[in-house]
Design a protein around this motif. Structure first.
Motif: not given
Lengths: 241, 241
Positions: A87-115
């Motif tokens: 359920q949690r992962i499917l929720s995350a997927r829905r969020v990332l589908l709403r913000h289609r730029w997000a995966s790319q930006v998350i992967e481009s961060r040099t270190s992970p954010t607190p969230a």
DNA sequence: ACCTGAACACCGTTCAAGT
DNA sequence: ACCTGAACACCGTTCAAGT
């Protein structure tokens, strides 16, 4: 619309408004056309005004990631661990589908954010609560990191190494203790890796092994389905186009 | 070093030299510092000279992807399908580790390059030769696309939809036939999806189902390991740090 | 003390002026 | 006909000059 812009101009700028406007702009026009100048224009302020709320564009992107990850539903308790994780992962997927730029930006961060760290931490907690050993949970997290979690393999490693780069030993120890307080499951996992009987200093974990673990798990699964003559006929009901 | 630069300046510029210099520059200094101007400087030419060999920066990146994907070993014949696929994917991983910017660039392409299509095509061929049904191969490719293949889920879908956007029906049919000639296994798969009994026009495939297929396959695998009390003690011999 | 316009050092790409 | 310097329209960020 024009009213909203007017009203927005009157409200004093703050970090939250800057981040939400940036997320909305990226959603609407794509991440490649998100610039400090364009964002300032959208908020009806001079570009320099943004630099009071974010240090630079990198920090703006970090903040946008936190906004997005914050939209993922909290874990739903009750059922078996697989349903909870699912359920949690499917929720995350829905969020990332709403913000289609997000995966790319998350992967481009040099270190992970607190969230992101918090998200990973609670995910580890769900596996642990389900009875998976620390050892298994470690490899499971790596396997999930492939893409199903929404971002890349290396991210998880970096949460340790990047934070502790070019800082003296004492500050490192403090950071580690702070980290253990905030992210107990990550710390627990990191500890096990460090105390591994064959480990030398700072070995952390064998990337190659992690990769092959996920690969072989999938391949064996494919082969099993093949032998069973699997077909997708038992697919769940499809909504019409 | 200085001699090489001198010699290079004498050789007339061509597309291949431009691409190889771009790959080397990205390897050395990172993709974020690869600019047309910087690349031209590295080649000892004026920036405008590059535009005779690549239409723009996007086409430069496409060409760089093709160079990288071309470094992946061809499939080794002989053994069972799992070993063959495994070896190929591990070769691809080694290549992507050599060019750490490549995954990001591949995922940023709006439509896959010919070399990527060829790679996917031969991968499908390996599964088919191993006896997997078309149906199963379809879902297997999606599951692999997660990250183990080195690039994202959506890429595979786009190879169809992007190529045929805003082009008249006749040109589409021609393109489809050309595609079938070059990439028979992709075409075969696309055909099955199109002829699916429940499909409406252009339905292609159910992304959500594909995602859950990979997810459930991994989760079931994790649960099986959990029940067996799996430990990583039987890890292959590690080379000392 | 605070704010910000102008400026700096870039970028991809166009185009007209030069040979 | 070919080549390319200058220019255009951007970009993130600095900083000194203004209030």
């Amino acid at each position: 619309m024009a009213q909203q812009v007017e009203a927005a101009r009157r409200v004093p700028l703050n970090r939250d408004r800057v981040l939400r406007a940036a997320v909305a702009l990226a959603d609407d026009t794509g991440i490649e056309s998100l610039s400090m100048r364009r964002l300032a224009q959208e908020l009806g302020v001079v570009p320099m005004a943004l630099y009071k709320h974010v240090a630079n564009k990198e920090q703006l992107l970090d903040g946008m990631v936190d906004v997005v990850v914050g939209e993922i539903d909290p874990p739903a308790g009750g059922s078996d661990w697989k349903s909870v994780v699912r359920q949690r992962i499917l929720s995350a997927r829905r969020v990332l589908l709403r913000h289609r730029w997000a995966s790319q930006v998350i992967e481009s961060r040099t270190s992970p954010t607190p969230a992101v760290l918090e998200y990973l931490d609670s995910m580890i907690g769900m596996f642990r609560a389900g009875g998976l050993s620390l050892d298994l949970t470690h490899h499971v997290m790596h396997a999930m990191g492939s893409r199903l979690l929404g971002f890349s393999q290396e991210l998880f490693d970096d949460s340790q190494s990047n934070a502790s780069r070019s800082v003296d030993a004492e500050a490192q120890a403090v950071a580690r203790r702070q980290m253990a307080g905030k992210y107990p499951h990550i710390a627990e996992l990191a500890m096990t890796a460090a105390h591994d009987e064959e480990s030398t200093v700072g070995r952390s974990c064998d990337d190659q092994f992690e990769f092959e673990f996920a690969l072989d798990l999938l391949l064996d699964g494919f082969e099993r389905l093949r032998q069973q003559g699997w077909t997708s006929a038992n697919r769940p009901t499809k909504r019409p186009a």
